[in-house]
Design an enzyme around this catalytic site. Structure first.
Site, PDB file in Angstrom:
ATOM      1  N   VAL A 125       0.915  -1.185  -0.014  1.00 45.10           N
ATOM      2  CA  VAL A 125      -0.052   0.044   0.109  1.00 45.10           C
ATOM      3  C   VAL A 125       0.822   1.276  -0.075  1.00 45.10           C
ATOM      4  O   VAL A 125       2.205   1.196   0.403  1.00 45.10           O
ATOM      5  CB  VAL A 125      -0.980   0.154   1.331  1.00 45.10           C
ATOM      6  CG1 VAL A 125      -0.096  -0.007   2.681  1.00 45.10           C
ATOM      7  CG2 VAL A 125      -1.896   0.969   1.365  1.00 45.10           C
ATOM      8  N   VAL A 160       6.223  -3.541 -10.451  1.00 34.40           N
ATOM      9  CA  VAL A 160       7.341  -3.408 -11.276  1.00 34.40           C
ATOM     10  C   VAL A 160       7.968  -4.846 -11.366  1.00 34.40           C
ATOM     11  O   VAL A 160       7.992  -5.624 -10.620  1.00 34.40           O
ATOM     12  CB  VAL A 160       8.642  -2.541 -10.755  1.00 34.40           C
ATOM     13  CG1 VAL A 160       9.982  -3.181 -11.480  1.00 34.40           C
ATOM     14  CG2 VAL A 160       8.091  -1.016 -10.529  1.00 34.40           C
ATOM     15  N   HIS A 162      11.337  -7.540  11.411  1.00 35.07           N
ATOM     16  CA  HIS A 162      12.526  -6.852  10.817  1.00 35.07           C
ATOM     17  C   HIS A 162      13.527  -7.456   9.672  1.00 35.07           C
ATOM     18  O   HIS A 162      14.785  -7.471  10.122  1.00 35.07           O
ATOM     19  CB  HIS A 162      13.434  -6.477  12.011  1.00 35.07           C
ATOM     20  CG  HIS A 162      12.616  -5.468  12.943  1.00 35.07           C
ATOM     21  ND1 HIS A 162      12.979  -5.452  14.402  1.00 35.07           N
ATOM     22  CD2 HIS A 162      11.212  -5.071  12.972  1.00 35.07           C
ATOM     23  CE1 HIS A 162      11.846  -4.632  14.939  1.00 35.07           C
ATOM     24  NE2 HIS A 162      10.931  -4.329  13.949  1.00 35.07           N
ATOM     25  N   HIS A 220      14.250  -1.110  16.306  1.00 40.74           N
ATOM     26  CA  HIS A 220      13.365  -1.689  15.244  1.00 40.74           C
ATOM     27  C   HIS A 220      13.726  -0.836  13.969  1.00 40.74           C
ATOM     28  O   HIS A 220      14.528   0.118  13.949  1.00 40.74           O
ATOM     29  CB  HIS A 220      11.782  -1.134  15.618  1.00 40.74           C
ATOM     30  CG  HIS A 220      11.371  -1.840  16.997  1.00 40.74           C
ATOM     31  ND1 HIS A 220      10.150  -2.470  16.832  1.00 40.74           N
ATOM     32  CD2 HIS A 220      11.828  -1.865  17.920  1.00 40.74           C
ATOM     33  CE1 HIS A 220      10.031  -3.130  18.028  1.00 40.74           C
ATOM     34  NE2 HIS A 220      10.931  -2.937  18.784  1.00 40.74           N
TER      35      HIS A 220
HETATM   36  C1  LIG Z   1       3.532  -5.968  10.822  1.00 35.27           C
HETATM   37  C2  LIG Z   1       4.835  -5.024  11.048  1.00 35.27           C
HETATM   38  C3  LIG Z   1       5.162  -4.357  12.164  1.00 35.27           C
HETATM   39  C4  LIG Z   1       6.233  -3.743  12.181  1.00 35.27           C
HETATM   40  N1  LIG Z   1       6.448  -3.057  13.445  1.00 35.27           N
HETATM   41  C5  LIG Z   1       7.238  -2.121  13.655  1.00 35.27           C
HETATM   42  C6  LIG Z   1       7.653  -1.173  14.514  1.00 35.27           C
HETATM   43  O1  LIG Z   1       6.588  -0.883  15.515  1.00 35.27           O
HETATM   44  N2  LIG Z   1       8.386  -0.247  14.524  1.00 35.27           N
HETATM   45  C7  LIG Z   1       9.501  -0.499  13.577  1.00 35.27           C
HETATM   46  O2  LIG Z   1      10.604   0.620  13.480  1.00 35.27           O
HETATM   47  N3  LIG Z   1       9.305  -1.344  12.562  1.00 35.27           N
HETATM   48  C8  LIG Z   1       8.460  -2.000  12.472  1.00 35.27           C
HETATM   49  N4  LIG Z   1       8.407  -2.832  11.394  1.00 35.27           N
HETATM   50  C9  LIG Z   1       9.467  -2.922  10.304  1.00 35.27           C
HETATM   51  C10 LIG Z   1       9.245  -1.758   9.579  1.00 35.27           C
HETATM   52  O3  LIG Z   1       8.075  -1.043   9.227  1.00 35.27           O
HETATM   53  C11 LIG Z   1       9.995  -1.878   8.130  1.00 35.27           C
HETATM   54  O4  LIG Z   1      11.422  -2.524   8.361  1.00 35.27           O
HETATM   55  C12 LIG Z   1      10.157  -0.667   7.327  1.00 35.27           C
HETATM   56  O5  LIG Z   1       8.993  -0.166   7.211  1.00 35.27           O
HETATM   57  C13 LIG Z   1      10.650  -1.154   5.945  1.00 35.27           C
HETATM   58  O6  LIG Z   1      10.804  -0.038   5.031  1.00 35.27           O
HETATM   59  P1  LIG Z   1      11.086  -0.302   3.532  1.00 35.27           P
HETATM   60  O7  LIG Z   1      11.034   1.091   2.933  1.00 35.27           O
HETATM   61  O8  LIG Z   1      12.294  -0.840   3.600  1.00 35.27           O
HETATM   62  O9  LIG Z   1      10.184  -1.322   2.724  1.00 35.27           O
HETATM   63  P2  LIG Z   1       8.391  -1.114   2.975  1.00 35.27           P
HETATM   64  O10 LIG Z   1       7.898   0.088   3.608  1.00 35.27           O
HETATM   65  O11 LIG Z   1       7.933  -2.401   3.304  1.00 35.27           O
HETATM   66  O12 LIG Z   1       8.188  -0.567   1.511  1.00 35.27           O
HETATM   67  C14 LIG Z   1       8.285  -1.316   0.326  1.00 35.27           C
HETATM   68  C15 LIG Z   1       7.287  -0.730  -1.008  1.00 35.27           C
HETATM   69  O13 LIG Z   1       7.642  -1.487  -2.015  1.00 35.27           O
HETATM   70  C16 LIG Z   1       6.446  -2.084  -2.450  1.00 35.27           C
HETATM   71  N5  LIG Z   1       6.961  -3.097  -3.475  1.00 35.27           N
HETATM   72  C17 LIG Z   1       7.278  -4.160  -3.449  1.00 35.27           C
HETATM   73  N6  LIG Z   1       7.555  -4.773  -4.569  1.00 35.27           N
HETATM   74  C18 LIG Z   1       7.034  -4.070  -5.631  1.00 35.27           C
HETATM   75  C19 LIG Z   1       7.178  -4.182  -6.797  1.00 35.27           C
HETATM   76  N7  LIG Z   1       7.700  -5.411  -7.606  1.00 35.27           N
HETATM   77  N8  LIG Z   1       6.804  -3.252  -7.532  1.00 35.27           N
HETATM   78  C20 LIG Z   1       6.222  -1.945  -6.917  1.00 35.27           C
HETATM   79  N9  LIG Z   1       6.342  -1.998  -5.697  1.00 35.27           N
HETATM   80  C21 LIG Z   1       6.932  -3.006  -4.916  1.00 35.27           C
HETATM   81  C22 LIG Z   1       5.607  -2.598  -1.504  1.00 35.27           C
HETATM   82  O14 LIG Z   1       4.480  -2.790  -1.780  1.00 35.27           O
HETATM   83  C23 LIG Z   1       5.970  -1.304  -0.325  1.00 35.27           C
HETATM   84  O15 LIG Z   1       4.791  -0.414  -0.523  1.00 35.27           O
HETATM   85  C24 LIG Z   1       7.128  -3.654  11.116  1.00 35.27           C
HETATM   86  C25 LIG Z   1       6.632  -4.359   9.997  1.00 35.27           C
HETATM   87  C26 LIG Z   1       5.705  -4.774   9.964  1.00 35.27           C
HETATM   88  C27 LIG Z   1       5.372  -5.779   8.654  1.00 35.27           C
END
Ligand SMILES: Cc1cc2nc3c(=O)[nH]c(=O)nc-3n(C[C@H](O)[C@H](O)[C@H](O)COP(=O)(O)OP(=O)(O)OC[C@H]3O[C@@H](n4cnc5c(N)ncnc54)[C@H](O)[C@@H]3O)c2cc1C
Ligand SMILES: *[C@@H]1O[C@H](CO)[C@@H](O)[C@H](O)[C@H]1NC(C)=O
Ligand SMILES: *[C@@H]1O[C@H](CO)[C@@H](O)[C@H](O)[C@H]1NC(C)=O
Ligand SMILES: *[C@@H]1O[C@H](CO)[C@@H](O)[C@H](O)[C@H]1NC(C)=O
Ligand SMILES: *[C@@H]1O[C@H](CO)[C@@H](O)[C@H](O)[C@H]1NC(C)=O
Ligand SMILES: *[C@@H]1O[C@H](CO)[C@@H](O)[C@H](O)[C@H]1NC(C)=O
Ligand SMILES: *[C@@H]1O[C@H](CO)[C@@H](O)[C@H](O)[C@H]1NC(C)=O
Ligand SMILES: *[C@@H]1O[C@H](CO)[C@@H](O)[C@H](O)[C@H]1NC(C)=O
Ligand SMILES: *[C@@H]1O[C@H](CO)[C@@H](O)[C@H](O)[C@H]1NC(C)=O
Ligand SMILES: *[C@@H]1O[C@H](CO)[C@@H](O)[C@H](O)[C@H]1NC(C)=O
Ligand SMILES: *[C@@H]1O[C@H](CO)[C@@H](O)[C@H](O)[C@H]1NC(C)=O
Ligand SMILES: *[C@@H]1O[C@H](CO)[C@@H](O)[C@H](O)[C@H]1NC(C)=O
Ligand SMILES: *[C@@H]1O[C@H](CO)[C@@H](O)[C@H](O)[C@H]1NC(C)=O
Length: 699
Positions: free
Chosen positions: A133, A284, A576, A619
């Site tokens: 999302v 993608v 994580h 986290h």
């Molecule tokens: C249930 C849950 C609880 C958590 N609780 C905490 C917490 O309390 N505190 C904390 O610090 N961290 C928490 N985390 C971890 C933290 O949210 C993540 O480590 C962090 O948000 C990751 O950021 P990111 O930008 O790497 O990836 P994401 O925020 O996951 O973003 C990746 C994005 O890429 C998109 N994507 C993937 N593949 C494709 C594709 N092929 N084409 C187009 N789009 C694509 C996905 O849909 C997503 O929107 C939690 C995670 C989860 C799932």
């Protein structure tokens, strides 16, 4: 089969799957107000044919990059996000308690990955939720904002050439620039005994960092209980001193008690920008490359589709592709595009563009298990189900903002009885572990395993660093068993590393995820001892006065064998996953260099939680926001290296003293002009350099 969480583990960050499905159309006013925020979000699928920057993934990091890069009106930016906008389920994103009891985990807004069967988990396939999302995982996570400690970031900086970009001073400044901090109200602060330092915070960044508007009295028992158990309170947990007990900040906007996440923080407040397009429902499928000089490749086009089987569309890239698809998506996209381990790509039928053995490797995660008691007091679950679950959620209710974030990070010496002996046994085991535990035939990946292992082993006896998170949970065990309190232990610096890999060239086929949980025995020992500590803490006053009976694992679990047998069936991810596009030297199975550039490509970077080279005692969202801020200023050429003044081997670049709109200041616009250079370190000695740097912090 998806592993369904048993009721007893539905605590804290294990967001319940139990979902009453309330009507989504409760508040027309809010809905029309939200419509105003769609200014930069494309809802009819029409975008330009070419952009300067194409950001893959509109998640936590991706939307930070989108907002920052599009600040330059002369630069065009496109975000391609696989998931929808989230507006149809906005309450389940916005309202903190509501998101715990009506979670988007397990819905179509969750990728709902799962691991392959884990032999050390009774062959369970463990659920790996990820947000699908706008906002990504920041839209569905537990809202905790916890920063790594100073020693950890400095250790990271020592792992790669020019790594001082990622040292504490720099990432600390970047994390501050991402936030607007609001201290707790006096009542909440007094009830929870919150300590904080304004100097550790930023007050003008996009992300709201604060505390709930309602506080359970049991949170106030946490620090006295931890103190009685022998652990200090951390008075400044966000200033690099993330060990000891504290009440963490949460990503909450105190103006209306809503979740602050990458979309609401970075995108919604923007005016319309004609140079920014954010396209939801766009997965993608592949990056298209051409050959550049020297055997490098250049991404010229990004292909995407709205769903499996739908027509593929494409968009041209004139400057860079920035992968921000997260710890699973980013390595998967590289692999289906021909950048990854040759053996994996060939088996999946993907033509190799760049043989890069580290893609998907070095995969690490935090795992937790918990001890649970019955309680005679209220929990957030008992209050929620008694008072709030039958009414439409009201964002303005302080109770609905409640997120319990009483936590602690304890050190290795607190967990085992002969820490020095055990630490040296672990350190001596590096070659044996590397020879048997690395799921790769490539020597570079094995060298990377050793470098991470060695660094982790070296931190075990250090002060100023946590090794195990101990977390109080007042979330109860869902609707059917709300009257419980748990204490969780979560392993922070695993010696086990796994991998994720593709077995198909189709992006819509999920990659296989094998974290090799507990493959290294020290992880099992430490988690077991962490659980024993949880039991001791629950039996310590004042918290013990509200605990009536331990119900899990209960009195039948006492010996090492009993704990280990129970653990195998009862640990889960703390959500994580990281390190799957690790920033390491090429000779250690690295995927990106210090500038986040994918080795062998001229214009592809990864900027998300997949690039951390090892797990932090924290986290992951706070360091991910910091990383994304840093990445944006690096790409814009406005980056200032705060470490360059003190680093004797650095260039003479000085931080700008003039006021600057850039979050970390500005130098004269030269691309990457401010990056310091370290004395070139041969990759084979980078680990030694990291250890030397770490050694300086040992008391
Ligand atoms: C249930 C849950 C609880 C958590 N609780 C905490 C917490 O309390 N505190 C904390 O610090 N961290 C928490 N985390 C971890 C933290 O949210 C993540 O480590 C962090 O948000 C990751 O950021 P990111 O930008 O790497 O990836 P994401 O925020 O996951 O973003 C990746 C994005 O890429 C998109 N994507 C993937 N593949 C494709 C594709 N092929 N084409 C187009 N789009 C694509 C996905 O849909 C997503 O929107 C939690 C995670 C989860 C799932
Ligand atoms: C995304 O796709 C879903 C399912 O087809 C659809 O309901 C939704 O309206 C789409 N969102 C946008 C912004 O196009
Ligand atoms: C805008 O960008 C174009 C192409 O990248 C460049 O030629 C032009 O000089 C830039 N203009 C300004 C004002 O920076
Ligand atoms: C932090 O700053 C706020 C606003 O200026 C002030 O009210 C508060 O007392 C400060 N807190 C501390 C611990 O210094
Ligand atoms: C909460 O306030 C922020 C502004 O501070 C706004 O962007 C957001 O839409 C508000 N959310 C709700 C649900 O009112
Ligand atoms: C790049 O060149 C190599 C060797 O000439 C060739 O095999 C490969 O297909 C080329 N790749 C692209 C993307 O053109
Ligand atoms: C829940 O309802 C009870 C009974 O009406 C009331 O006493 C209590 O204050 C309420 N608690 C909260 C947090 O709303
Ligand atoms: C060392 O490695 C071996 C083999 O993996 C394992 O059996 C042993 O428990 C390890 N020792 C320690 C201290 O981790
Ligand atoms: C691990 O680090 C130590 C220094 O602390 C070094 O002596 C040893 O050679 C390293 N081992 C490996 C395999 O890198
Ligand atoms: C580990 O933590 C304990 C308890 O807080 C503390 O007494 C001890 O000094 C710490 N050890 C190190 C090496 O910092
Ligand atoms: C890939 O792995 C999945 C999960 O194990 C399996 O269902 C699928 O059949 C595999 N595909 C191929 C082409 O081997
Ligand atoms: C790619 O470019 C870098 C410098 O940008 C160079 O060091 C390297 O040798 C080139 N070739 C490959 C295959 O990476
Ligand atoms: C480190 O930075 C210096 C100065 O910008 C640069 O010349 C050198 O190529 C960089 N090294 C790596 C490995 O990126």
């Amino acid at each position: 089969m998806r592993a369904v969480l048993p009721a007893l583990t539905l605590a804290a960050l294990s967001l319940p799957f139990i979902a009453a499905v309330p009507s989504d159309a409760q508040d027309d006013f809010l809905r029309s107000e939200r419509a105003l925020y769609r200014r930069n979000i494309v809802t009819d699928g029409s975008i330009a044919s070419s952009y300067d920057y194409v950001i893959v993934g509109g998640g936590t990091a991706g939307l930070v990059l989108a907002a920052r890069l599009s600040e330059d009106a002369n630069t065009t930016v496109l975000v391609l996000e696989a998931g929808d906008t989230g507006e149809a389920v906005q309450d389940k994103i916005d309202i903190p308690v509501y998101t715990y009891y009506n979670s988007l985990v397990g819905t179509s807004y969750d990728w709902a990955y799962e691991t392959v069967p884990q032999p050390n988990a009774d062959n369970r396939q463990i659920a790996w939720p990820r947000g699908k999302v706008l906002g990504g995982s920041s839209a569905i996570n537990g809202l905790y904002l916890v920063r790594p400690s100073e020693v950890e970031l400095n250790a990271w900086a020592g792992l790669v050439d020019n790594g001082s970009i990622w040292a504490w001073n720099n990432l600390y400044a970047a994390m501050k620039s991402s936030e607007s901090y609001s201290p707790p109200s006096t009542t909440v602060q007094d009830t929870a005994k919150i300590e904080y330092a304004n100097s550790s915070h930023g007050f003008s960044g996009p992300l709201h960092a604060s505390y709930p508007g309602y506080m359970m009295s049991q949170v106030g028992d946490w620090e006295p209980t931890m103190n009685a158990a022998g652990f200090q309170t951390s008075a400044n947990p966000d200033g690099g001193e993330g060990w000891g007990a504290f009440v963490a900040t949460s990503a909450i906007n105190p103006a209306n008690w809503t979740r602050s996440y990458s979309r609401s923080a970075y995108i919604d407040p923007l005016p319309p920008r004609s140079n920014l397009d954010v396209l939801p429902n766009a997965t993608v499928t592949r990056l298209v490359f051409t050959n550049a000089t020297d055997g490098n490749i250049t991404a010229t086009e990004v292909q995407y589709a709205s769903a499996s089987g739908a027509a593929t569309q494409s968009v041209q890239v004139s400057k860079e592709v920035i992968l921000a698809a997260g710890a699973i998506g980013s390595p998967q996209i590289l692999m289906v595009s021909g950048v990854g381990p040759q053996d994996v790509l060939e088996a999946a039928g993907v033509p190799v563009q760049i043989s890069l053995p580290g893609v998907g490797q070095h995969l690490q995660d935090h795992i937790y298990a918990e001890v649970t008691w019955k309680t005679n007091t209220q929990t957030s679950a008992s209050i929620y189900y008694a008072n709030y679950s039958s009414n439409p959620p009201d964002v303005s209710s302080p109770f609905l903002s409640f997120v319990n974030s009483a936590t602690a990070y304890v050190n290795f010496s607190s967990l085992v009885s002969a820490p020095q002996t055990y630490a040296s046994q672990i350190a001596a085991n590096v070659s044996e572990s590397a020879a048997t535990l690395v799921p790769s035939q490539y020597s570079e990946v094995i060298e990377g395993y050793k470098a991470i292992y060695n660094l982790t082993a070296q931190t075990l006896l250090m002060s100023s660093i946590g090794d195990m998170e101990i977390l109080l949970t007042l979330t109860g065990s869902g609707q059917y068993n709300p009257q419980t309190i748990s204490i969780q232990a979560a392993l922070q610096h695993p010696f086990s590393q796994g991998r994720l890999y593709i077995n198909s060239s189709d992006i819509f086929d999920y990659p296989l995820i094998d974290p090799q949980y507990l493959s290294h025995n020290a992880d099992l020992v430490l988690l077991r001892e962490g659980l024993r500590l949880c039991r001791d803490i629950g039996n310590t006053a004042p918290l013990s006065s509200v605990m009536t009976e331990e119900i899990s694992p209960g009195s039948s679990v006492n010996t090492d064998d009993e704990w280990e047998t129970w653990l195998a069936q009862n640990f889960y991810t703390e959500y994580h996953p990281s390190c799957s596009c690790a920033m390491l030297p090429l000779s250690q199975g690295g995927v990106v260099d210090a500038n986040l550039k994918v080795y062998g490509t001229t214009n592809v970077r990864v900027a998300d939680s997949s690039v951390f080279p090892f797990e932090f005692s924290a986290h992951l969202q706070a360091p991910t926001y910091g990383l994304a801020e840093q990445a944006a200023s690096m790409i814009k050429g406005t980056f200032v290296n705060l470490n360059s003044q003190t680093n004797s081997s650095s260039t003479s670049t000085k931080p700008s003293t003039s006021a600057s709109p850039s979050p970390t200041g500005s130098v004269d616009g030269k691309s990457n002009g401010a990056l310091s250079s370290r004395t070139p370190v041969f990759p084979s000695s980078a680990a030694a350099a990291a250890l030397a740097l770490l050694a300086a912090f040992v008391l």
